[in-house]
Design a protein around this motif. Sequence first.
Motif, short mmCIF file in Angstrom:
data_model
loop_
_atom_site.label_atom_id
_atom_site.label_comp_id
_atom_site.label_asym_id
_atom_site.label_seq_id
_atom_site.Cartn_x
_atom_site.Cartn_y
_atom_site.Cartn_z
N HIS A 193 0.82 -1.21 0.00
CA HIS A 193 0.00 0.00 0.00
C HIS A 193 0.86 1.26 0.00
N GLY A 195 3.50 1.39 -1.75
CA GLY A 195 4.14 1.39 -3.07
C GLY A 195 5.62 1.07 -3.03
N LEU A 230 1.99 -2.88 -9.06
CA LEU A 230 1.40 -2.61 -7.76
C LEU A 230 -0.08 -3.00 -7.69
N ARG A 234 -1.01 -5.32 -4.70
CA ARG A 234 -1.93 -4.81 -3.66
C ARG A 234 -3.12 -5.74 -3.45
#
Length: 238
Positions: A193, A195, A230, A234
Amino acid sequence: MKLSAKITIATSGLVVAGLVALAVPAFASIGQAVRSAAQGAGGVAETLEPTAVPTPELAVTEPAAVVDADPCSERAWIHAGSMRASLSGDLVDMGARDLAAGTVGLDDEGRIKTYTVAPGDALYAIGDRFCIENPLAISGLNHTHMIAPGELLLLAPDSSIPWVDYYAPADAPGGFEQVPYQLALQAMSRAAHAGDVDAMRTIFADGLREMFPRQADADLIAQALDLGDLDVLRQMFA
């Protein structure tokens, strides 16, 4: 018998007879009085029959219709396990409320995707707000035991993207050490979260990789880390 005795007996008989004669008119007078009263009421004396008292009828009350108190016409179900997560049904936002006052995140098609936790929120209330039948699955889906204010929760996973099992990896043997595994996943989630893909690669290489009994699952995670996507990471470590 002497004459005096005969006179006494005769006199006694006359007295008794006189008493009887006197009683008859008395009884006759009582009977006449009864007949006269009956004639005054209607002319004929009748035997009175007991009057039946009508039984009151009980009002029949129709049973009240059962009202469905659930405002959700249908409820969604979160499925998570075996390196995959999915959602059955559609999420519907029934509106902010006590214990579920956070904000909603939508995907590109305007469907509910994520939820940002507000202070005081609770899983059951969040589940009611979005018509989720198994709200406790939200924490497992997001690799946490407890939700916290400001945390971004995934509510509608993409079934085409891998998801890493939170409580234990697939095919974990008996006696598997769950606590170190879950702590590593929570660290991966925070890094995803944020990154920070490099931090995720370090956590994976420093011990998480060896915790997966199936080599294919570990290779799948390594591939996602190499690509650095990502959006995928995620969800894998929501």
